[in-house]
Design a protein around this motif. Structure first.
Motif, PDB file in Angstrom:
ATOM      1  N   GLY A  14      36.857  36.791  28.930  1.00  0.00           N
ATOM      2  CA  GLY A  14      36.737  37.815  29.883  1.00  0.00           C
ATOM      3  C   GLY A  14      37.798  37.559  30.934  1.00  0.00           C
ATOM      4  O   GLY A  14      37.046  37.228  32.036  1.00  0.00           O
ATOM      5  N   THR A  15      38.996  37.548  30.699  1.00  0.00           N
ATOM      6  CA  THR A  15      39.702  37.401  31.755  1.00  0.00           C
ATOM      7  C   THR A  15      40.629  38.722  32.138  1.00  0.00           C
ATOM      8  O   THR A  15      40.338  39.820  31.631  1.00  0.00           O
ATOM      9  N   ARG A  16      41.333  38.471  33.107  1.00  0.00           N
ATOM     10  CA  ARG A  16      42.043  39.952  33.654  1.00  0.00           C
ATOM     11  C   ARG A  16      42.993  40.482  32.568  1.00  0.00           C
ATOM     12  O   ARG A  16      43.620  41.528  32.690  1.00  0.00           O
ATOM     13  N   ARG A  17      43.366  39.662  31.462  1.00  0.00           N
ATOM     14  CA  ARG A  17      44.176  39.883  30.432  1.00  0.00           C
ATOM     15  C   ARG A  17      43.421  40.799  29.411  1.00  0.00           C
ATOM     16  O   ARG A  17      44.008  41.231  28.663  1.00  0.00           O
ATOM     17  N   ALA A  18      42.018  40.560  29.479  1.00  0.00           N
ATOM     18  CA  ALA A  18      41.057  41.537  28.340  1.00  0.00           C
ATOM     19  C   ALA A  18      41.656  42.744  28.210  1.00  0.00           C
ATOM     20  O   ALA A  18      41.469  43.254  27.040  1.00  0.00           O
ATOM     21  N   PRO A  19      41.559  43.604  29.278  1.00  0.00           N
ATOM     22  CA  PRO A  19      41.748  45.023  29.111  1.00  0.00           C
ATOM     23  C   PRO A  19      43.252  45.375  28.276  1.00  0.00           C
ATOM     24  O   PRO A  19      43.283  45.993  27.292  1.00  0.00           O
ATOM     25  N   SER A  59      30.358  42.254  34.947  1.00  0.00           N
ATOM     26  CA  SER A  59      29.537  41.431  34.256  1.00  0.00           C
ATOM     27  C   SER A  59      29.779  39.953  34.418  1.00  0.00           C
ATOM     28  O   SER A  59      30.765  39.573  34.752  1.00  0.00           O
ATOM     29  N   GLU A  60      28.624  39.202  33.682  1.00  0.00           N
ATOM     30  CA  GLU A  60      28.926  37.835  33.411  1.00  0.00           C
ATOM     31  C   GLU A  60      30.296  37.510  32.633  1.00  0.00           C
ATOM     32  O   GLU A  60      30.662  36.263  32.521  1.00  0.00           O
ATOM     33  N   SER A  61      30.563  38.511  31.783  1.00  0.00           N
ATOM     34  CA  SER A  61      31.811  38.302  30.933  1.00  0.00           C
ATOM     35  C   SER A  61      33.153  37.750  31.717  1.00  0.00           C
ATOM     36  O   SER A  61      34.000  36.856  31.458  1.00  0.00           O
ATOM     37  N   LYS A  67      33.073  36.028  27.672  1.00  0.00           N
ATOM     38  CA  LYS A  67      33.602  36.772  26.574  1.00  0.00           C
ATOM     39  C   LYS A  67      33.211  38.311  26.614  1.00  0.00           C
ATOM     40  O   LYS A  67      32.279  38.712  27.166  1.00  0.00           O
ATOM     41  N   VAL A  68      34.035  38.964  25.957  1.00  0.00           N
ATOM     42  CA  VAL A  68      33.969  40.677  25.606  1.00  0.00           C
ATOM     43  C   VAL A  68      34.329  40.778  24.175  1.00  0.00           C
ATOM     44  O   VAL A  68      35.085  40.567  23.486  1.00  0.00           O
ATOM     45  N   ALA A  69      33.384  41.603  23.510  1.00  0.00           N
ATOM     46  CA  ALA A  69      33.433  41.832  22.107  1.00  0.00           C
ATOM     47  C   ALA A  69      33.917  43.466  22.065  1.00  0.00           C
ATOM     48  O   ALA A  69      33.331  44.138  22.667  1.00  0.00           O
ATOM     49  N   GLY A  87      26.556  41.088  30.175  1.00  0.00           N
ATOM     50  CA  GLY A  87      25.448  41.510  30.887  1.00  0.00           C
ATOM     51  C   GLY A  87      25.591  41.142  32.444  1.00  0.00           C
ATOM     52  O   GLY A  87      26.535  40.210  32.861  1.00  0.00           O
ATOM     53  N   SER A  88      24.734  41.733  33.173  1.00  0.00           N
ATOM     54  CA  SER A  88      24.588  41.553  34.762  1.00  0.00           C
ATOM     55  C   SER A  88      23.283  41.674  34.951  1.00  0.00           C
ATOM     56  O   SER A  88      22.571  42.553  34.700  1.00  0.00           O
TER      57      SER A  88
END
Length: 149
Positions: A14-19, A59-61, A67-69, A87-88
């Protein structure tokens, strides 16, 4: 195309690179789908980017170790994409009022305007899954009423 056909799934940090990483994976999965034209691919990738960005920012990701799935499939002539975040406690996906003097806050409005359908649901461990579906080009043609000459 009445059956579900999984295109791919991945769990990302879940970082700025995720998108960007999510866009790369989805573009690769869609490249193997002949029924997905360039406009549909661009729309699906844009909407995914908006939702993954929201997951990391809201979110907490986005916390350390988060993490983001991402999961994509075809379902009944549509591409369905799901993004599950951690989640948040204070924020669930919703359409917020748009303020002209604020830079953000338009991502879910894009999703609502461009997707065939979208929504969000909570999981048993506090995660949130935000999903959307976009009609494939051939399915969009089939769903239009015939024009009589």
């Amino acid at each position: 195309m009445n059956d579900r056909n999984e295109l791919g799934s991945v769990v990302l940090p879940g970082t700025r690179r995720a998108p960007a990483q999510a866009r790369e994976h989805l573009a690769k999965w869609l490249s193997g789908l002949p029924a997905c034209d360039a406009d549909t691919r661009d729309t699906v990738v844009l909407l995914l980017s908006e939702i993954v960005t929201n997951a990391v920012v809201h979110s907490e990701s986005g916390c350390e170790g988060g993490k983001v799935a991402v999961r994509a499939e075809t379902v009944q002539g549509s591409i369905r994409v799901e993004v599950t975040d951690e989640g948040s406690a204070t924020n669930a996906p919703h359409l917020a009022p748009i303020h002209c003097d604020v830079e953000g806050g338009r991502g879910l409005h894009l999703v609502a305007a461009m997707a065939e359908d979208w929504g969000a649901r909570s999981g048993i461990r506090g995660q949130t899954t935000t999903w959307f579906s976009v009609l494939l080009a051939g399915a969009a043609e089939e769903s239009r009423p015939a024009v009589l000459a």
